[in-house]
Design an enzyme around this catalytic site. Sequence first.
Site, short mmCIF file in Angstrom:
data_model
loop_
_atom_site.label_atom_id
_atom_site.label_comp_id
_atom_site.label_asym_id
_atom_site.label_seq_id
_atom_site.Cartn_x
_atom_site.Cartn_y
_atom_site.Cartn_z
N LYS A 114 43.74 41.94 32.63
CA LYS A 114 42.89 41.07 33.46
C LYS A 114 43.13 41.38 34.94
O LYS A 114 44.15 42.00 35.28
CB LYS A 114 43.20 39.60 33.16
N TYR A 174 49.43 41.50 68.14
CA TYR A 174 48.81 40.23 68.50
C TYR A 174 49.87 39.16 68.70
O TYR A 174 50.80 39.05 67.89
CB TYR A 174 47.86 39.76 67.39
N MET A 212 44.60 43.40 60.67
CA MET A 212 43.70 43.59 59.52
C MET A 212 43.84 44.99 58.94
O MET A 212 43.84 45.17 57.72
CB MET A 212 42.25 43.33 59.96
C1 LIG Z 1 48.07 36.55 31.86
C2 LIG Z 1 48.31 36.15 30.48
C3 LIG Z 1 49.28 36.79 29.70
C4 LIG Z 1 50.23 37.84 30.25
O1 LIG Z 1 51.30 37.23 30.92
P1 LIG Z 1 52.50 38.10 31.53
O2 LIG Z 1 53.47 37.08 32.03
O3 LIG Z 1 51.92 38.90 32.66
O4 LIG Z 1 53.01 38.95 30.44
C5 LIG Z 1 49.38 36.44 28.37
N1 LIG Z 1 48.57 35.49 27.83
C6 LIG Z 1 47.65 34.84 28.57
C7 LIG Z 1 46.79 33.80 27.92
C8 LIG Z 1 47.48 35.14 29.91
O5 LIG Z 1 46.56 34.48 30.63
#
Ligand SMILES: *Cc1c(COP(=O)(O)O)cnc(C)c1O
Length: 373
Positions: free
Chosen positions: A41, A266, A314
Site C-alpha cells: 500500500k 530563511y 522547499m
Molecule cells: C499496513 C498493514 C499491514 C502491514 O503492517 P506492517 O506493520 O507494516 O507490517 C498489515 N495489515 C494491515 C491491515 C495493514 O493495514
Amino acid sequence: MSPVLPGRQTYAEIDRNAITHNVQYFRNLLAPETQLMAVVKADAYGHGAVHVAKVALESGATWLGVAIAEEGVELRNNGITAPILIFGTSTREQIGMAGEFDLDLVVFDREHVSHVVEVARALGRPLTVHLKVDTGMGRVGLQWHDLNGDWLSLLTQPEIHWRGLMSHFAEADNPEGEWTRVQMTRFLDVIEWIRIHHGTLPPLLHIANTAATLRYPGTHFTMVRIGLGIYGLRKTPEPDGLRPVLTLRSRVVFVKRVPKGYYVGYGRTFQTPRESWLATVPIGYADGYRRGLSNKVDVIIRGSRYPVVGRISMDQIVVALPIDDEVSVGDVVTLIGRDGSEVVSANELAETLDTISYEIMTGLSKRVPRVDS
Ligand SMILES: *Cc1c(COP(=O)(O)O)cnc(C)c1O
C-alpha cells in the site's frame, strides 16, 4: 519505477537484493504452507509498488496487500496476476473495480456486503471477500462478539466467495504483549465460533503484521501480512537480520567558503561558529525531506557525517563542513542510508520528528525518482 529524470541529482535507490533478502528472511520464519502477503500500500511505503511487488513475488511472497482499489488496479495494469487484497473500505465504484480487476475485498458491515452482492450480480460472478473482525484495534471491523447466524447467511450467498477471516493488532510491537494476547484470544474465539456454527473455516486466517510475525509465531495462522519488514525497517532501532531497501541520495551542487558568523537560510536560524564550507544540496521538504529536520540531522558525504544547517527550504538544504575537510561539487550526499561505515537510518529521522519510519518513507514525494539498484 518512475523514470530517472536526466540530470536529476536527487533519487532513491531501491535495492532489489535487499527486498529478496527480507522476503526470504520472513519466509524462513514461516511454516511452508503459510502464505506471505507483501503489503505494498501507499506505493509500497514510498518504495514504488509495481517494482517492489514484482521482486517480492519472485522472492517468495504469494499475496499482495493494498489499502485502496486504485492501488490494486495499478498492479493489475502492470501485469501482476498474484492475488491482491484491499484492506480499506470500498465505495460502490471501488467494489466495481475489485470485481473487474479480480481484487479481494474486506467486509465488515451489512450495507457493504449488499453492495458487493449487487456488483457481483451485475458482473455475473461472485466477488471474493475476507471478513474483518475488530478484536481490539477499534478501527474498521465487525466487533468480535457480533458475529452471528445472520452474518453466516450473508457470507454464504452465491454472490460471495468467502476466502478469509482477518483481524489486525494494535500494538504487536509492544514487548509486554498483553493487548496482543487479548486480541489473539478474541480472534481464536471467533475462529472457534465459525468452526462450530459453520462447520468449516474460510481457507485464509490472518492477523499478523511485521511485528507480530517476528515476535509471536502463534499468530501466523495461514497467512501473514508483512509491510515494514519487506522494506527492512522495524520500529526498534536495530533491525537484526533485515536489510534496509531504500537509500536516499543527492549531490553537492555548490560549495563556498564562508567566515565565522555567516548566516544560513530563511529566518537566519544558523550562524557559522567558525570558518566553514557550506555545501548546497538540491533536496527539500517538497521531496519529503521534512522541514522539521532543520538544524537537527546529519547527512553523509565522503563517508563522514555533517550537519544540515539553517532551515530546510522547499528545494534545497545547506550542509556545513570544517574547512580542513574536502568537499566538491558532484559529491554524493546520503540522506537516508549507508555510505562507508556511517548510516543515517529512517528511524533516526523519524525519532527526530517524533514519528515513525512509515511516515518518513511514505512522505518521500513523487519528485524523487525511484531507481532500481
Ligand atoms: C499496513 C498493514 C499491514 C502491514 O503492517 P506492517 O506493520 O507494516 O507490517 C498489515 N495489515 C494491515 C491491515 C495493514 O493495514
